[in-house]
Design a protein around this motif. Structure first.
Motif, PDB file in Angstrom:
ATOM      1  N   ASP A 157     -49.848 -74.353  14.361  1.00 36.48           N
ATOM      2  CA  ASP A 157     -50.425 -73.404  15.313  1.00 36.48           C
ATOM      3  C   ASP A 157     -51.948 -73.430  15.310  1.00 36.48           C
ATOM      4  N   GLY A 183     -50.707 -74.601   9.155  1.00 36.99           N
ATOM      5  CA  GLY A 183     -49.741 -74.562  10.237  1.00 36.99           C
ATOM      6  C   GLY A 183     -50.185 -75.332  11.468  1.00 36.99           C
ATOM      7  N   THR A 216     -36.914 -71.381   6.194  1.00 41.49           N
ATOM      8  CA  THR A 216     -38.175 -70.699   5.897  1.00 41.49           C
ATOM      9  C   THR A 216     -37.926 -69.535   4.946  1.00 41.49           C
ATOM     10  N   GLU A 235     -55.272 -72.717  18.456  1.00 38.95           N
ATOM     11  CA  GLU A 235     -55.986 -71.443  18.529  1.00 38.95           C
ATOM     12  C   GLU A 235     -57.140 -71.557  19.526  1.00 38.95           C
ATOM     13  N   TRP A 291     -47.389 -68.613   4.952  1.00 37.54           N
ATOM     14  CA  TRP A 291     -47.621 -69.346   6.201  1.00 37.54           C
ATOM     15  C   TRP A 291     -49.036 -69.077   6.707  1.00 37.54           C
ATOM     16  N   THR A 311     -44.509 -76.530  10.667  1.00 32.50           N
ATOM     17  CA  THR A 311     -44.260 -76.081  12.040  1.00 32.50           C
ATOM     18  C   THR A 311     -43.741 -74.652  12.110  1.00 32.50           C
ATOM     19  N   VAL A 312     -43.673 -73.963  10.979  1.00 29.33           N
ATOM     20  CA  VAL A 312     -43.342 -72.541  10.983  1.00 29.33           C
ATOM     21  C   VAL A 312     -44.478 -71.789  11.680  1.00 29.33           C
ATOM     22  N   ASP A 313     -44.140 -70.695  12.361  1.00 27.86           N
ATOM     23  CA  ASP A 313     -45.191 -69.894  12.990  1.00 27.86           C
ATOM     24  C   ASP A 313     -46.166 -69.387  11.933  1.00 27.86           C
ATOM     25  N   ASP A 341     -48.464 -66.866  10.115  1.00 28.28           N
ATOM     26  CA  ASP A 341     -48.371 -65.418   9.999  1.00 28.28           C
ATOM     27  C   ASP A 341     -49.775 -64.813  10.069  1.00 28.28           C
ATOM     28  N   TYR A 342     -50.203 -64.475  11.273  1.00 26.25           N
ATOM     29  CA  TYR A 342     -51.549 -63.944  11.475  1.00 26.25           C
ATOM     30  C   TYR A 342     -51.663 -62.472  11.078  1.00 26.25           C
TER      31      TYR A 342
END
Length: 346
Positions: A115, A113, A23, A119, A86, A74-76, A78-79
């Motif tokens: 993720d 992502g 990453t 949510e 990401w 599948t990287v987290d 970035d919120y």
């Protein structure tokens, strides 16, 4: 459901692909150059699957381009960052030289992502799979721009007030979006008369009053009967999505741009940094909360017994019509009576 059965999407979910790069490698590219690092990811994936997939099966319209690629990393996600690789976005794949796979070139793609599928919704629900981000980005693939405001210091602030799939990722698409996509066939009204509207979400009924020319690429008001059911039910009452039924009125100024650099810049106006918004909600309560940066609320809907009047075009001239709203037995529809006599300020 949103297209009333007109749009059906098919595709293939591949095995997981690992590029072999860290990453940090892609983050460094993103931080140090203007390059889109996801291009490298897409190219590596296309090459890897070239002997496993017949890409010619994915050019439905026969224009030589793969219709769409969904890249789910599948990287987290970035919120916390306002500028991160990401995140979720839709883009077009440009290369210095032609790259063909089974005779087809890659074109538009989504980068998002894993993720996002997990949510919680705006209403706090934990779904088995949350597809709201996927649906929003698919709207971009179909050519629809964002309706939220990127920069409130330029042009009218507030976007669309939140309650739309292309604003806050909630509910259904609005009638202007569905008009552009060919999912609805609005009534065009230019003389006195009465029209009965069923729920827009289930029936697709809507009305247009044009300013000058009868074209979706012009200035007009588009009106529908919103109900908090169907695709609107889950998030109704959250993020600006209405939780009561009523008449929605949108002001659209969709003149085409003199030059077009991308499918999302087809119009002279947008909802971020132009003098006029591409699409704005007419607030029935007259408070202008959206331009103030707030969300839309149910008081922005026009209720039975109310009259819509005193609207203006962007050049400041009067719209020239009034609309009286009546209920229909059973409450399942609304009757709109149009008058093109001189308008007052009721």
């Amino acid at each position: 459901k949103s297209s009333y059965g007109k749009l059906n999407i098919g595709g293939t979910v591949t095995e997981v692909f690992n590029t072999g790069k860290s990453t940090y490698y892609y983050e460094s590219l993103y931080a140090s150059t203007d390059e889109s690092p996801e291009y490298r990811i897409l190219k590596a994936a296309l090459e890897y699957f070239d002997d496993k997939i017949d890409y010619s099966d994915y050019d439905y319209d026969g224009d030589g381009m793969i219709d769409a690629v969904y890249m789910v990393y599948t990287v987290d996600v970035d919120y916390e960052s306002d500028d991160s690789l990401w995140w979720a976005f839709t883009n077009e794949y440009y290369t210095d030289t032609v790259e063909k796979y089974d005779g087809k070139e890659a074109d538009f793609y989504i980068f998002m992502g894993y993720d996002f599928f997990f949510e919680r919704t705006a209403s706090g629900k934990q779904l088995t799979l949350n597809c709201e981000t996927l649906i929003h980005e698919s709207g971009h693939l179909l050519g629809i721009d964002d309706f939220y405001d990127y920069d409130e210091d330029k042009g009218p602030a507030g976007g669309l007030g939140g309650g739309d799939m292309m604003d806050y990722n909630v509910g259904d698409h609005n009638p202007f979006t569905k008009l552009l996509l060919g999912w609805v066939n609005p009534y065009v009204v230019s003389t006195d008369g009465t029209i009965e509207l069923g729920s827009f979400g289930s029936a697709g009924d809507c009305v247009i009053v044009f300013k000058d020319k009868e074209s979706p690429f012009s200035e007009f008001f588009i009106i529908d009967y919103y109900t908090p059911d169907g695709l609107n039910a889950m998030e109704a009452g959250y993020s600006g999505l209405f939780d009561t039924a009523g008449i929605r009125v949108y002001h659209v100024d969709a003149d085409l741009a003199s030059s077009v650099n991308s499918i999302w810049e087809a119009f002279e106006n947008n909802n971020s940094d132009t003098k006029y918004k591409l699409i704005s909600l007419v607030e029935a309560d007259g408070r202008n909360d959206i331009v103030g940066g707030g969300e839309s609320s149910s008081s922005d809907l026009f209720a039975v017994g109310k009259t819509i009047s005193g609207l203006k075009w962007n050049d400041g001239t009067a719209d020239g019509f009034t609309v009286s709203i009546d209920g229909v037995t059973g409450g399942s529809a609304r009757k709109l009576s149009f008058s093109f006599a001189k308008c007052g300020n009721e």
